[in-house]
Structure formats: C-alpha cells, structure tokens
Design a protein around this motif. Structure first.
Motif, PDB file in Angstrom:
ATOM      1  N   GLY A  61     -11.407  54.142   3.170  1.00 38.16           N
ATOM      2  CA  GLY A  61     -12.156  53.466   4.228  1.00 38.16           C
ATOM      3  C   GLY A  61     -12.859  54.446   5.141  1.00 38.16           C
ATOM      4  N   LEU A  62     -13.949  53.996   5.779  1.00 32.51           N
ATOM      5  CA  LEU A  62     -14.732  54.840   6.677  1.00 32.51           C
ATOM      6  C   LEU A  62     -15.331  54.002   7.786  1.00 32.51           C
ATOM      7  N   ASN A  63     -15.288  54.563   8.981  1.00 38.18           N
ATOM      8  CA  ASN A  63     -15.895  53.913  10.147  1.00 38.18           C
ATOM      9  C   ASN A  63     -16.625  55.000  10.945  1.00 38.18           C
ATOM     10  N   VAL A  64     -17.933  54.838  11.101  1.00 34.27           N
ATOM     11  CA  VAL A  64     -18.752  55.804  11.832  1.00 34.27           C
ATOM     12  C   VAL A  64     -19.426  55.091  12.993  1.00 34.27           C
ATOM     13  N   SER A  65     -19.401  55.705  14.161  1.00 34.05           N
ATOM     14  CA  SER A  65     -20.041  55.087  15.330  1.00 34.05           C
ATOM     15  C   SER A  65     -20.762  56.149  16.144  1.00 34.05           C
ATOM     16  N   ASN A  66     -21.802  55.720  16.830  1.00 32.14           N
ATOM     17  CA  ASN A  66     -22.592  56.596  17.683  1.00 32.14           C
ATOM     18  C   ASN A  66     -22.977  55.841  18.953  1.00 32.14           C
ATOM     19  N   ILE A  67     -22.784  56.486  20.085  1.00 33.52           N
ATOM     20  CA  ILE A  67     -23.186  55.915  21.366  1.00 33.52           C
ATOM     21  C   ILE A  67     -24.334  56.754  21.911  1.00 33.52           C
TER      22      ILE A  67
ATOM     23  N   ASP B  65      10.102  51.069  22.156  1.00 31.15           N
ATOM     24  CA  ASP B  65      11.521  50.764  22.326  1.00 31.15           C
ATOM     25  C   ASP B  65      11.637  49.317  22.789  1.00 31.15           C
ATOM     26  N   LEU B  66      12.292  48.484  21.981  1.00 30.83           N
ATOM     27  CA  LEU B  66      12.389  47.063  22.314  1.00 30.83           C
ATOM     28  C   LEU B  66      13.265  46.819  23.539  1.00 30.83           C
ATOM     29  N   LEU B  67      14.106  47.785  23.897  1.00 26.26           N
ATOM     30  CA  LEU B  67      14.967  47.618  25.074  1.00 26.26           C
ATOM     31  C   LEU B  67      14.346  48.211  26.333  1.00 26.26           C
ATOM     32  N   GLU B  68      13.161  48.743  26.200  1.00 25.04           N
ATOM     33  CA  GLU B  68      12.477  49.303  27.364  1.00 25.04           C
ATOM     34  C   GLU B  68      12.056  48.183  28.320  1.00 25.04           C
ATOM     35  N   SER B  69      12.214  48.417  29.588  1.00 26.78           N
ATOM     36  CA  SER B  69      11.836  47.416  30.587  1.00 26.78           C
ATOM     37  C   SER B  69      10.965  48.066  31.670  1.00 26.78           C
ATOM     38  N   PRO B  70       9.739  47.579  31.846  1.00 24.24           N
ATOM     39  CA  PRO B  70       9.098  46.526  31.035  1.00 24.24           C
ATOM     40  C   PRO B  70       8.683  47.055  29.659  1.00 24.24           C
ATOM     41  N   LEU B  71       8.583  46.153  28.718  1.00 20.44           N
ATOM     42  CA  LEU B  71       8.249  46.517  27.348  1.00 20.44           C
ATOM     43  C   LEU B  71       6.776  46.931  27.271  1.00 20.44           C
ATOM     44  N   LYS B  72       6.531  48.178  26.876  1.00 22.77           N
ATOM     45  CA  LYS B  72       5.172  48.689  26.762  1.00 22.77           C
ATOM     46  C   LYS B  72       5.012  49.441  25.447  1.00 22.77           C
ATOM     47  N   PRO B  73       4.925  48.735  24.342  1.00 24.96           N
ATOM     48  CA  PRO B  73       4.785  49.414  23.046  1.00 24.96           C
ATOM     49  C   PRO B  73       3.414  50.072  22.916  1.00 24.96           C
ATOM     50  N   HIS B  74       3.405  51.157  22.154  1.00 28.90           N
ATOM     51  CA  HIS B  74       2.146  51.844  21.860  1.00 28.90           C
ATOM     52  C   HIS B  74       1.453  51.127  20.701  1.00 28.90           C
ATOM     53  N   TYR B  75       0.193  50.777  20.912  1.00 23.45           N
ATOM     54  CA  TYR B  75      -0.569  50.043  19.892  1.00 23.45           C
ATOM     55  C   TYR B  75      -1.884  50.772  19.638  1.00 23.45           C
ATOM     56  N   LYS B  76      -2.211  50.954  18.375  1.00 28.25           N
ATOM     57  CA  LYS B  76      -3.466  51.600  17.994  1.00 28.25           C
ATOM     58  C   LYS B  76      -4.039  50.878  16.787  1.00 28.25           C
ATOM     59  N   GLN B  77      -5.320  50.551  16.838  1.00 29.84           N
ATOM     60  CA  GLN B  77      -5.938  49.840  15.727  1.00 29.84           C
ATOM     61  C   GLN B  77      -7.232  50.523  15.307  1.00 29.84           C
ATOM     62  N   THR B  78      -7.585  50.331  14.048  1.00 30.68           N
ATOM     63  CA  THR B  78      -8.816  50.852  13.486  1.00 30.68           C
ATOM     64  C   THR B  78      -9.388  49.803  12.531  1.00 30.68           C
ATOM     65  N   ILE B  79     -10.692  49.607  12.591  1.00 28.26           N
ATOM     66  CA  ILE B  79     -11.381  48.693  11.687  1.00 28.26           C
ATOM     67  C   ILE B  79     -12.356  49.515  10.857  1.00 28.26           C
ATOM     68  N   LEU B  80     -12.235  49.419   9.540  1.00 28.51           N
ATOM     69  CA  LEU B  80     -13.030  50.242   8.646  1.00 28.51           C
ATOM     70  C   LEU B  80     -13.658  49.410   7.538  1.00 28.51           C
ATOM     71  N   LEU B  81     -14.719  49.950   6.969  1.00 29.14           N
ATOM     72  CA  LEU B  81     -15.300  49.415   5.747  1.00 29.14           C
ATOM     73  C   LEU B  81     -14.676  50.184   4.591  1.00 29.14           C
ATOM     74  N   SER B  82     -14.034  49.472   3.656  1.00 33.71           N
ATOM     75  CA  SER B  82     -13.205  50.146   2.647  1.00 33.71           C
ATOM     76  C   SER B  82     -13.612  49.745   1.228  1.00 33.71           C
ATOM     77  N   TYR B  83     -13.337  50.684   0.335  1.00 33.86           N
ATOM     78  CA  TYR B  83     -13.414  50.412  -1.100  1.00 33.86           C
ATOM     79  C   TYR B  83     -11.989  50.468  -1.643  1.00 33.86           C
ATOM     80  N   ALA B  84     -11.556  49.441  -2.342  1.00 29.69           N
ATOM     81  CA  ALA B  84     -10.168  49.376  -2.822  1.00 29.69           C
ATOM     82  C   ALA B  84     -10.151  48.859  -4.247  1.00 29.69           C
ATOM     83  N   LYS B  85      -9.207  49.393  -5.040  1.00 26.15           N
ATOM     84  CA  LYS B  85      -9.069  48.968  -6.424  1.00 26.15           C
ATOM     85  C   LYS B  85      -7.653  49.218  -6.892  1.00 26.15           C
ATOM     86  N   SER B  86      -7.137  48.300  -7.717  1.00 25.59           N
ATOM     87  CA  SER B  86      -5.827  48.450  -8.347  1.00 25.59           C
ATOM     88  C   SER B  86      -6.008  48.514  -9.858  1.00 25.59           C
ATOM     89  N   PHE B  87      -5.181  49.318 -10.517  1.00 24.05           N
ATOM     90  CA  PHE B  87      -5.291  49.445 -11.975  1.00 24.05           C
ATOM     91  C   PHE B  87      -3.973  49.911 -12.556  1.00 24.05           C
TER      92      PHE B  87
END
Length: 392
Positions: free
Chosen positions: A126-132, A370-392
């Motif tokens: 997958g690849l994601n390219v951006s320019n500002i 940590d699910l027992l952390e108060s307040p709960l502040k999990p680290h979240y990171k996401q990426t959206i890509l255009l991908s080529y995929a194949k199974s064989f």
C-alpha cells in the motif's frame, strides 16, 4: 367331441391345467427378467458382487451420479460412493429399453477437484502520498509539505487436510516519512518505521477438534538507521538513536487455543515472556531503551521479563468479494510484577475495501494502552492507503 369354438380358442389342444402352468412359467420369466427389461446401457459392478444397469451421468473424486428405472417403471437419479464400486462398464448394452431425457449417448461429466495447497501465500503493498501547498495565507506563513506512507503485508499459512498441525505467519511493515518543504535545507524525517511479525503454531488435541495447544510469537523492531531528530542522516552529530534490531522485542505465549469457526481464534496463555534487547552498544548507551547496567557500566543489551497471562483474539474474514478484515488484539496482565497490576492492550486492525480486481482502499489502525488507566487514554494511530493485494 370338441366344438369349433373350442378349437378356435385352444388350437394347440392344451387343457386348462396346462394353460395355468404355462401362465405361471411366463410370469416367473417376466419377474426374473424385469431388471434387464428396465435397464439401460451402462453397468456398475459393485464390490459386493451386485450389478446396477443404469446411465452414469457424472463422476467426482468421491461419487458417481447415475439414472436408473425402478420397479415401477419410473426414472430415478441417485449416487453411489466410488469406494463401493469395483468397476464401471460404459455402453455395455446396445440400447435403452426405456427412453428418457436423462438417457443420452453423451459420456458422463467428470468433475476433477484441484488438490488443496498446503501452503497459502498473501501479499499486499500500500501507498499513500500527500502534499500540502499554501501561499499568501492570511492566518500564517506559506506551507509546502510532503508526506508518504507505505505498508507491506506478507502472509504464509500452512494447513493440510488430515494433519493436526496448523501454522499462521504474518509480516507487517509500515514506513512513513515527511518533509516540511521542498528546498535543500528541508530534511526528510521518519514518521514511523514499524516492522512486526506474528506467528501462531498450533496442534489440535484430536482430529477435527476445536481445541489446540499453541504457541504465539510476536516480534517487533525497525528497519532503517535513525539519528537524532528522526533524521536518516546525522545532521546533529549525536550518533545513531535507532536501527534494525535496535531495539528488538520477542514475546512468547504458549497456551491453549479455541477456534469455534473459521473466523475466530481465542488463545489464552497463563504465562508469557518477553525477550528485549539491542545489538548496538552505542544505541543502548543513549539510555532510551534499558535502565540497568552491565559490569562495565554500560547499559544492558538484553532484558528478560516475565509478562504473566495473555489473551490473543484473532479475527479473519472475507465478506463476499469487496471486504476483507484482519484483526489482531492482545490483552496481557503483568500479575507477576511487584508493581501495580495493569492490563495492557495491543491491537492491529486492517480492513480492506475492494475497488477493482486486486486494488483496495486499506484502513490500518493501531490501538495500544492500559485498560486500568484512569482516565482511559489509549494511543490510536490510523493510516488509509491505496493497496494492491493478492493471495496465491
């Protein structure tokens, strides 16, 4: 003296007892030959020495499908296992006594089943390219930045019919870079360089059992050598801060796996361990990674840690032809630690939406905390890509 009418009805001069006897014999002959009169051109010879005259319609690696005429002169279709058949003679007889649309002179259809491959490979890139680009903004200075993210996913699964051993192997590498401008003074920085592998080796307790003894192995490191400031070159003359196997972490989680269906896998390990370390003393001495020292006063290159219990939930599913899900969630508790108990969450969620044959929009998410952390502040990171995929 016999009358004329008697001669007409009994020209052979057979008395009534003989007529009754003749009818009885003819009836036995008809009953004995009924199967032949109602039979067709092909002949199936069974292993129990019986025979079936019929029309063989199709053949698969496991069964024959054939049509025959039953005792009520009705055309029926049924199957017989190949394991019960000794031999099949096609067109042994000259003609069909009973005609039907199923009784043609066409040869039987033979269906062959491709052998199931023991190994299955998967590949996705997958690849994601951006320019500002922004000039003359009223709210601030001009902006001209560039960023790119790439992702590589490889898979190697092993399953053999009849075997109780199954394994899953995955490799996931995400690389992200950015540049704040296009001038020579603007330098490329690393945003992310995460290289992980996941392995599940399992052995069922019995054939077709949903319970397995298994071992899950997780490895993580980075690929590129990185210097101070997340640069790929030592612009600040401080030296290396990260690199391949610097650091690395290997988690081993032996336990029991329950797989209720082909989509879900639940693995519970009552005891797991972590092997954490580095191969470069220079990078270790930055003090970012280990906190203990060896006999020479340098930071330790290796740390062994007991992690306690771990639950791994893996979910894989393809919905029709347009959606693929690959979710990995791990929950671990360091109940063996002398410090406060924590329940650590480590999840990776890959969702692919097909737009063309092998082209996908891929959403990748990382969730840690940590699910027992108060307040709960999990680290979240996401990426959206255009991908080529194949199974064989």
């Amino acid at each position: 003296m016999k009358t004329t009418s008697q001669c007409l009805f009994n020209p052979l001069n057979i008395d009534n007892k003989d007529i009754i006897t003749l009818k009885f014999i003819l009836t036995l002959v008809v009953l004995f030959t009924t199967s032949n009169l109602l039979a067709q051109k092909d002949l199936i010879q069974k292993k129990d020495s019986t025979e079936i005259r019929c029309k063989v319609l199709s053949e698969t690696p496991t069964v024959y499908t054939y049509a025959y005429v039953n005792g009520k002169n009705k055309v029926k279709k049924t199957t017989i296992l190949l394991s019960d058949v000794e031999n099949v003679l096609y067109n042994k007889f000259d003609k069909n006594v009973v005609e039907d649309k199923l009784f043609t002179d066409l040869p039987p259809v033979v269906y062959t089943v491709e052998p199931i491959k023991s190994y299955q490979y998967s590949f996705a890139l997958g690849l994601n390219v951006s320019n500002i680009l922004e000039f003359n903004s009223a709210s601030g200075p001009d902006k001209n930045s560039f960023s790119a993210t790439s992702a590589l996913d490889l898979g190697l699964d092993y399953y053999k019919e009849g075997s109780r051993f199954v394994m899953t192997n995955e490799l996931h590498w995400t690389l992200g870079v950015q540049k704040d401008g296009i001038s020579g003074s603007d330098r490329i920085q690393r945003v992310t360089d995460d290289f992980i592998t996941l392995h599940d080796f399992s052995y069922t307790f019995s054939k077709n059992s949903k319970w397995n003894a298994n071992l899950i192995i997780k490895n993580s490191t980075s690929i590129f050598t990185i210097y101070d400031g997340d640069y790929f070159k030592d612009y600040n003359n401080i030296g290396k801060t990260q690199g391949f196997l610097n650091p690395y972490q290997i988690n081993l989680s032996p336990g029991i796996k329950y797989q209720p269906n082909e989509y879900f896998r639940f693995s519970l390990s009552p005891y797991s361990i972590s092997l954490y370390g580095l191969t470069s003393q220079q990078i270790a001495n930055t003090g970012y990674y280990t906190q203990t020292y060896d006999g020479n006063g340098d930071y330790d290159l290796f740390v062994f840690e007991q992690l306690g219990a771990e639950l791994n939930i893996w979910y894989d599913r393809k919905y029709k032809k347009w959606l693929e899900m690959q979710y990995r969630l791990g929950l671990s508790s360091d109940y063996l630690s002398d410090t406060d108990i924590a329940i650590l969450m480590d999840g990776m969620f890959i969702t692919k939406f097909r737009i063309l044959k092998n082209i996908f929009i891929t959403h990748r998410a990382i969730l840690k905390g940590d699910l027992l952390e108060s307040p709960l502040k999990p680290h979240y990171k996401q990426t959206i890509l255009l991908s080529y995929a194949k199974s064989f």
